[in-house]
Design an enzyme around this catalytic site. Structure first.
Site, PDB file in Angstrom:
ATOM      1  CG  ASP A  12      -1.787  -1.241   1.312  1.00 50.92           C
ATOM      2  OD1 ASP A  12      -2.434  -1.598   0.318  1.00 50.92           O
ATOM      3  OD2 ASP A  12      -1.772  -1.879   2.380  1.00 50.92           O
ATOM      4  N   GLY A  39      -4.224  -4.198  -4.836  1.00 53.52           N
ATOM      5  CA  GLY A  39      -5.128  -3.303  -5.552  1.00 53.52           C
ATOM      6  C   GLY A  39      -4.686  -1.866  -5.524  1.00 53.52           C
ATOM      7  CG  HIS A  40      -2.702   0.066  -8.224  1.00 57.42           C
ATOM      8  ND1 HIS A  40      -2.052  -1.139  -8.322  1.00 57.42           N
ATOM      9  CD2 HIS A  40      -2.738   0.575  -9.476  1.00 57.42           C
ATOM     10  CE1 HIS A  40      -1.700  -1.352  -9.576  1.00 57.42           C
ATOM     11  NE2 HIS A  40      -2.111  -0.332 -10.301  1.00 57.42           N
ATOM     12  CB  THR A 130      -6.902 -10.640   0.470  1.00 55.21           C
ATOM     13  OG1 THR A 130      -6.311 -11.689  -0.314  1.00 55.21           O
ATOM     14  CG2 THR A 130      -5.881  -9.551   0.725  1.00 55.21           C
ATOM     15  NE  ARG A 307      -4.090   0.350   2.920  1.00 54.49           N
ATOM     16  CZ  ARG A 307      -4.347   1.187   1.942  1.00 54.49           C
ATOM     17  NH1 ARG A 307      -4.116   2.480   2.099  1.00 54.49           N
ATOM     18  NH2 ARG A 307      -4.822   0.762   0.796  1.00 54.49           N
ATOM     19  N   GLY A 415       5.684  12.326  -3.543  1.00 54.12           N
ATOM     20  CA  GLY A 415       4.253  12.503  -3.748  1.00 54.12           C
ATOM     21  C   GLY A 415       3.644  13.384  -2.669  1.00 54.12           C
TER      22      GLY A 415
END
Length: 429
Positions: A12, A39-40, A130, A307, A415
């Protein structure tokens, strides 16, 4: 030559955004391991695409995309994900390829994934998977009883009968282990008869595909799934995924030599997060952790799970850098730290009064370590509107410089928000 994007922590980190930016300049995008347990989201214009299993390079109309041999594929989910992005106007079927050596995830793998977690939960040792069947699939792969894509799509005489026999045998062994769970293997065989026809046009031998791309000097981007601290060998075992998520998994998952790799980009969240169970030395079960969780919107794309959050851990990152050999780093979500007065960074671990040399393999030790923190001043200003690295507050630049010096690895991107425009480039010497 190939460039690789890898997660450096527990996943993540924001690998998808870097892959998205780099995808504009590539000819081939490949996944090397994992399944639809990651996933993203990628945003192109006003359109959001959710990726779990498929390569992110599909958003580039000039890019060929490969699911390499180390990937495990749940075929119904493959087509569901493909349909979801096609429904948003992305035409990509002729640019998507699947290695004939990929192992298949069946619904019974997902069922037994849940049963295994229930079993472990009674001893308070659940992994927090998951539930996508990834672990059980890699388990059948390792025990040499798994079913590969070529078993499903082969049109050789007797091939379909062999597929049926393999599936019945595989389900039978799992029912002996977990009891007679609700699973109609004969219905599954009928279902996969049609799926075989649907999947066949995508299937190739991925080894010559990659070899030809390398030989032709194609620009290749390899996107790793999960992250180093979830690696089967080097992560916080057993609280890990079931594949090699580091640089080694790139070579074995795609059948390419190490000499084909040029740059290895490590993606680093500006703080630390973790999903599921397992040790987390810098976790903050306080208002700092809550702040990171809320401001960082720390909820999983695949599971929606909240999270766990904590301070940046340079012990983890040093270990990760040693193993993966990052040529440069991408720091993500720096803006989440904007309003904090001061920042703590773990620079070492103590156990029984002794400073440890490296990240420990023994979870009993890891659960007892005392973090040695360095405290750095915050910058208390909004970074989300900044468009050039030079415009960052001085204390933000000092935070980044501290990371670079400790890891002896340059930061190439920072970022400061969710969009493409929020990725600041930094010169690398």
């Amino acid at each position: 030559m190939a460039d690789v994007v890898l997660g450096s922590q527990w996943g993540d980190e924001g690998k998808g955004k870097l892959v998205d930016i780099l995808c504009d300049q590539i000819d081939v995008c490949a996944r090397c391991q994992g399944g639809n347990n990651a996933g993203h989201t990628i945003v192109v214009g006003d359109v959001k695409y959710d990726f779990h299993m498929l390569p992110s390079g599909l958003v580039n109309p000039n890019c060929q995309n490969l699911l390499g041999s180390g990937v495990v594929i749940h075929v119904p989910s493959f087509f569901d994900e493909l349909k979801a992005i096609e429904d948003k106007g992305l035409n990509c079927r002729d640019r998507l390829f699947v290695s004939s050596r990929c192992h298949l995830v069946f619904d019974f793998h997902q069922l037994t994934d849940g049963l295994k977690e229930q079993e472990l939960s009674t001893t308070k040792k659940a992994i927090g998977t998951t539930g996508k069947g990834i672990g059980p699939t890699y388990s059948t792969k390792a025990s040499r009883s798994g079913i590969r894509v070529h078993h499903l799509v082969s049109q050789e005489p007797g091939a379909w009968e062999e597929f049926e026999s393999r599936l019945r045998r595989l389900v039978g062994t799992r029912q002996k282990r977990y009891g007679d769970f609700d699973y109609d293997v004969e219905e599954e065989i009928k279902r996969y008869k049609k799926l075989a026809d649907d999947l066949r046009p995508f299937v190739i031998d991925a080894v010559p595909f990659m070899h030809k791309a390398i030989k032709a000097n194609k620009r290749i981007l390899i996107e790793g799934a999960n992250a180093l601290m979830l690696d089967l060998d080097f992560g916080t075992y057993p609280y890990v995924t079931s594949s090699n998520t580091g640089i080694g998994g790139v070579c074995t998952g795609l059948g390419i030599p190490p000499t084909a790799i040029r740059n290895i980009y490590g993606v680093v969240k500006a703080y630390t997060t973790r999903v599921g169970a397992g040790p987390f030395p810098t976790e903050q079960l306080n208002n700092v952790g809550e702040h990171l969780q809320e401001v960082g919107a720390e909820f999983g794309v695949t599971t929606g799970r909240r999270r766990r959050c904590g301070w940046l851990d340079l012990v983890v990152l040093q270990y990760s850098t040693w193993i993966n050999g990052y040529t440069s780093l991408n720091i993500t979500k720096l803006d989440v730290l904007d309003q904090l007065e001061e920042l703590k960074v773990a620079v070492g671990y103590k156990h029984n009064g002794k400073v440890l040399e490296s990240f420990p393999e023994d979870l009993h030790v890891l659960e007892q370590v005392e973090c040695i923190y360095e405290t750095l001043p915050g910058w208390k200003s909004d970074t989300t509107k900044i468009t050039e690295y030079a415009e960052l507050p001085e204390n933000a630049k000092k935070y980044i410089a501290f990371i670079e010096k400790f890891l002896d690895c340059p930061v190439q991107w920072v970022g400061v928000g969710p969009g493409r425009s929020h990725m600041l480039s930094k010169s690398v010497n």
